[in-house]
Design a protein around this motif. Structure first.
Motif, PDB file in Angstrom:
ATOM      1  N   MET A  92     103.096  39.891  73.698  1.00 23.40           N
ATOM      2  CA  MET A  92     104.327  40.616  73.914  1.00 23.40           C
ATOM      3  C   MET A  92     105.382  40.057  72.956  1.00 23.40           C
ATOM      4  O   MET A  92     105.470  38.862  72.738  1.00 23.40           O
ATOM      5  CB  MET A  92     104.798  40.457  75.357  1.00 23.40           C
ATOM      6  N   ARG A  93     106.193  40.948  72.432  1.00 24.68           N
ATOM      7  CA  ARG A  93     107.322  40.553  71.592  1.00 24.68           C
ATOM      8  C   ARG A  93     108.603  40.768  72.380  1.00 24.68           C
ATOM      9  O   ARG A  93     108.682  41.659  73.225  1.00 24.68           O
ATOM     10  CB  ARG A  93     107.329  41.363  70.304  1.00 24.68           C
ATOM     11  N   TYR A  94     109.595  39.955  72.082  1.00 19.47           N
ATOM     12  CA  TYR A  94     110.875  39.990  72.777  1.00 19.47           C
ATOM     13  C   TYR A  94     111.979  40.312  71.786  1.00 19.47           C
ATOM     14  O   TYR A  94     111.906  39.946  70.629  1.00 19.47           O
ATOM     15  CB  TYR A  94     111.165  38.623  73.421  1.00 19.47           C
ATOM     16  N   ASP A 134     107.252  37.253  69.054  1.00 22.19           N
ATOM     17  CA  ASP A 134     106.415  36.879  70.190  1.00 22.19           C
ATOM     18  C   ASP A 134     106.742  35.441  70.574  1.00 22.19           C
ATOM     19  O   ASP A 134     107.525  34.753  69.908  1.00 22.19           O
ATOM     20  CB  ASP A 134     104.925  37.088  69.892  1.00 22.19           C
ATOM     21  N   LEU A 135     106.162  34.975  71.652  1.00 22.80           N
ATOM     22  CA  LEU A 135     106.480  33.661  72.193  1.00 22.80           C
ATOM     23  C   LEU A 135     106.255  32.540  71.182  1.00 22.80           C
ATOM     24  O   LEU A 135     107.122  31.679  70.985  1.00 22.80           O
ATOM     25  CB  LEU A 135     105.664  33.417  73.466  1.00 22.80           C
ATOM     26  N   ASP A 136     105.113  32.540  70.520  1.00 26.33           N
ATOM     27  CA  ASP A 136     104.803  31.466  69.581  1.00 26.33           C
ATOM     28  C   ASP A 136     105.731  31.483  68.363  1.00 26.33           C
ATOM     29  O   ASP A 136     106.192  30.431  67.916  1.00 26.33           O
ATOM     30  CB  ASP A 136     103.342  31.534  69.135  1.00 26.33           C
ATOM     31  N   ALA A 139     111.356  43.488  76.351  1.00 31.10           N
ATOM     32  CA  ALA A 139     110.096  43.556  75.595  1.00 31.10           C
ATOM     33  C   ALA A 139     110.260  44.549  74.464  1.00 31.10           C
ATOM     34  O   ALA A 139     110.878  45.600  74.632  1.00 31.10           O
ATOM     35  CB  ALA A 139     108.956  43.968  76.513  1.00 31.10           C
TER      36      ALA A 139
END
Length: 88
Positions: free
Chosen positions: A1-3, A50-52, A87
Motif C-alpha cells: 500500500m502507498r500513502y 509505500d511503508l519501506d 491510501a
C-alpha cells in the motif's frame, strides 16, 4: 500500500513548542501532532510512498537513528484515522 498526504493547500500548520498544530481545511478539524507525525506529512507531501520507501526517506531526511517499521505503521494508521493521510 502507498500513502499520501493531502494537498498542501488543504493543511495549515503552526509549530507550538514540541507540537505542531495542523488545521485540516476540508474537515475543519485542528490536530495537535508530535514527532514523527509532522515529519511524515512533510515527506508524503512530495509524493505517495509505500511503508519501506517512507521509512528510508524519513531516515535520510531527518537522520533517524532508531527507525522502526512497526512504529511507523502504527503512526500511519493513526494519521489515516485522523484523515491526514490516505491510501494512494
Amino acid at each position: 500500500m502507498r500513502y499520501r498526504a493531502p494537498p498542501a493547500e488543504a493543511l495549515l500548520t503552526a509549530g507550538l513548542d514540541a507540537f505542531t498544530a495542523v488545521f485540516h481545511r476540508p474537515s475543519g478539524i485542528t490536530h495537535l501532532l508530535a514527532s514523527p507525525a509532522p515529519e511524515i506529512l512533510t515527506v508524503l507531501a512530495d509524493e505517495p510512498l509505500d511503508l519501506d520507501a517512507l521509512l528510508a526517506r524519513l531516515a535520510d531526511r531527518f537522520d533517524l537513528a532508531d527507525a522502526d517499521r512497526a512504529a511507523l505503521a502504527a503512526r500511519l494508521d493513526e494519521l489515516m484515522v485522523a484523515g491526514l493521510v490516505e491510501a494512494a
